[in-house]
Design a protein around this motif. Structure first.
Motif, PDB file in Angstrom:
ATOM      1  N   ALA A   1       0.818  -1.210   0.000  1.00 44.64           N
ATOM      2  CA  ALA A   1       0.000   0.000   0.000  1.00 44.64           C
ATOM      3  C   ALA A   1       0.854   1.263   0.000  1.00 44.64           C
ATOM      4  CB  ALA A   1      -0.937  -0.003   1.210  1.00 44.64           C
ATOM      5  N   VAL A   2       1.946   1.253   0.728  1.00 43.34           N
ATOM      6  CA  VAL A   2       2.835   2.424   0.768  1.00 43.34           C
ATOM      7  C   VAL A   2       3.449   2.683  -0.608  1.00 43.34           C
ATOM      8  CG1 VAL A   2       5.069   3.240   1.661  1.00 43.34           C
ATOM      9  CG2 VAL A   2       3.361   2.317   3.228  1.00 43.34           C
ATOM     10  N   ILE A   3       3.771   1.626  -1.319  1.00 43.57           N
ATOM     11  CA  ILE A   3       4.378   1.783  -2.653  1.00 43.57           C
ATOM     12  C   ILE A   3       3.386   2.379  -3.639  1.00 43.57           C
ATOM     13  CG2 ILE A   3       5.322   0.511  -4.626  1.00 43.57           C
ATOM     14  CD1 ILE A   3       6.559  -1.437  -2.602  1.00 43.57           C
ATOM     15  N   VAL A   4       2.107   1.926  -3.605  1.00 38.42           N
ATOM     16  CA  VAL A   4       1.134   2.364  -4.621  1.00 38.42           C
ATOM     17  C   VAL A   4       0.421   3.657  -4.263  1.00 38.42           C
ATOM     18  CG1 VAL A   4       0.752  -0.014  -5.355  1.00 38.42           C
ATOM     19  CG2 VAL A   4      -0.775   0.989  -3.665  1.00 38.42           C
ATOM     20  N   CYS A   5       0.416   4.032  -2.988  1.00 39.25           N
ATOM     21  CA  CYS A   5      -0.341   5.232  -2.613  1.00 39.25           C
ATOM     22  C   CYS A   5       0.384   6.497  -3.055  1.00 39.25           C
ATOM     23  CB  CYS A   5      -0.582   5.268  -1.103  1.00 39.25           C
ATOM     24  SG  CYS A   5       0.843   5.764  -0.123  1.00 39.25           S
TER      25      CYS A   5
END
Length: 472
Positions: A374-378
């Protein structure tokens, strides 16, 4: 030959002229060298300044070289000591090395011989310091204080690990896949007096049955067709430290008797060898299988089970640790953001609700992977529901979906009530007083509803394994 310009070397010799000659050679090579004529003087300097290397004559008035070595082992065990003497013999050399001398020089020796030994001693000292530094970093990273837990059951597990840390007794960790048994095994190692020794993990399920014996105990050259050279086993590699046997329930039944004998006798016999070798190793085992059921099925030896289970600790699944979720979320957000080179994003309330209500069948490992993804795509500094995997986001998109899922899963009213109680507790960050007020029950009732599983929550062991396999 390279010299460490700041290295300090202390020379001890009751022959004043000899001490000065050695110091002159060292100074010309770039070292800071000083000489004394008595062992007692040397001890006083070591207490005060702690030089990088000490060179000592063997036969001296007062403290002899060997007596000085004994005192230094207690006072400065990591100080490299080089023994020099005009009365060299194999016996005195062996005795010096047994007392911990780095090397042994017989007079007369050349300047090059002296400088070579000193250089090697400094390199060894530097490597040992680096190893200690790295081990210190590992201890800080994997020690018990770094494990996030406020859940009473998990806190009790950590307390028991701390009490057993310095024991040589075996420890068995049980629990679902992804609950952090590997992390707890490492924490136990670094909390113990074995922290300076190796931590050697092996996954018993990941190795073919034909190789696992060689991996554990090693083999000699020619022991079997492909044994072209001798191999050191993992028991020998873990000498002085901890051997972590993960997925112990998958170990072949024929090998379990050999493992039991090694644990009991503290000796190994590599494949093809005729003699046994002593090993000082602590064994920590882990499994997500029901070993008692395997005992009944004849797939696991009872004597090995009782030997491993001197201390048995059941690691609770993440769904039973709702008060730990907010802390774990914060930790994994910071960690994943640092790895991605980002500022930690702000969790939107809807995303937080999804994360708090999800059942986490893959436990802490699954939570870590979800947050990392989630941190990568947000983007935009906020982590939204759309950034979460559909399996996580879908469980909290609407009340109708939650009820539909309950129908699909054929949940009883008791089970549905417990899941709702846990979701409410998660939505208030584990605040039991606030959760009890929202649910209009007292805190004692809240504790009871959280701690007492219903009959429908008793999952067959095979179903647990299948679920874990799907997550992994």
């Amino acid at each position: 030959m390279s010299a460490e310009q700041d290295a300090s070397i202390l020379v001890v010799d009751d022959d004043h002229e000899m001490a000065e000659v050695v110091c002159d050679v060292l100074r010309e090579a770039g070292y800071q060298a000083s000489g004394v004529n008595q062992g007692a003087e040397a001890l006083a300097i070591v207490k005060r300044e702690c030089p990088d290397v000490l060179i000592s004559d063997l036969r001296m008035s007062g403290l002899s070289g060997h007596q000085l070595q004994l005192e230094l082992k207690r006072l400065a065990p990591n100080l490299p000591v080089i023994i020099i003497t005009a009365f060299g013999s194999i016996q005195t050399a062996v005795e010096s090395m047994k007392l911990g001398a780095f090397d042994y020089l017989t007079k007369p020796f050349s300047n090059d011989e002296l400088l070579l030994v000193v250089s090697r001693a400094l390199e060894t000292r530097s490597l040992r310091q680096e190893v200690r530094r790295l081990r210190g970093e590992l201890a800080r990273s994997y020690g018990l204080p770094n494990i996030i837990a406020t859940n009473p059951e998990m806190v009790a597990v950590l307390e028991m690990l701390k009490q057993f840390a310095d024991s040589s007794a075996s420890v068995l960790l049980t629990g679902e896949s992804g609950t952090g048994k590997d992390l707890l095994a490492r924490a136990l190692h670094f909390e113990s007096s074995r922290r300076d020794g190796p931590f050697v993990p092996i996954n018993c399920a990941a190795l073919p049955e034909t190789l696992i014996e060689s991996e554990l105990f090693g083999h000699v050259r020619g022991a079997f067709t492909d044994a072209r050279q001798a191999r050191t086993g993992l028991f020998a590699a873990a000498r002085g430290g901890t051997l972590f046997l993960d997925e112990i329930g998958e170990m072949p039944i024929g090998l379990q008797a050999k493992l039991l004998r090694v644990i009991e006798n503290k000796q190994i016999r590599p494949i093809g060898a005729t003699e046994e070798t002593p090993v000082d190793v602590r064994v920590v085992a882990a499994t997500n299988a029901d070993l008692e059921q395997l005992l009944q099925q004849g797939r696991f030896r009872s004597d090995l089970y009782y030997r491993l289970a001197t201390l048995t600790l059941a690691v609770p699944p993440l769904r039973d640790r709702p008060e730990d979720l907010p802390l774990l979320l914060k930790h994994f957000l910071s960690r994943a953001s640092a790895e991605a080179g980002k500022t930690p994003p702000e969790l939107e309330p809807e995303a937080t609700a999804c994360l708090m209500r999800y059942g986490w069948p893959g436990n802490v490992r699954e939570l870590h992977n979800v947050i990392q993804s989630a941190v990568i795509v947000c983007g935009g500094g906020k982590l939204r529901v759309k950034d979460l995997p559909s399996r996580v986001a879908g469980t909290a998109t609407s009340p109708k979906l939650t009820i539909a899922e309950a129908v699909d899963r054929r949940l009883s009213l008791d089970r549905l009530e417990r899941e709702y109680v846990r979701a409410i507790l998660g939505s208030v960050n584990g605040n039991k007083r606030e959760a009890a007020a929202i649910l209009q029950i007292d805190r004692k009732t809240l504790y009871r509803k959280l701690e007492e599983p219903g009959p429908d929550e008793q999952q067959p062991p095979q179903e647990k394994i299948d679920r874990a396999d799907k997550v992994e």
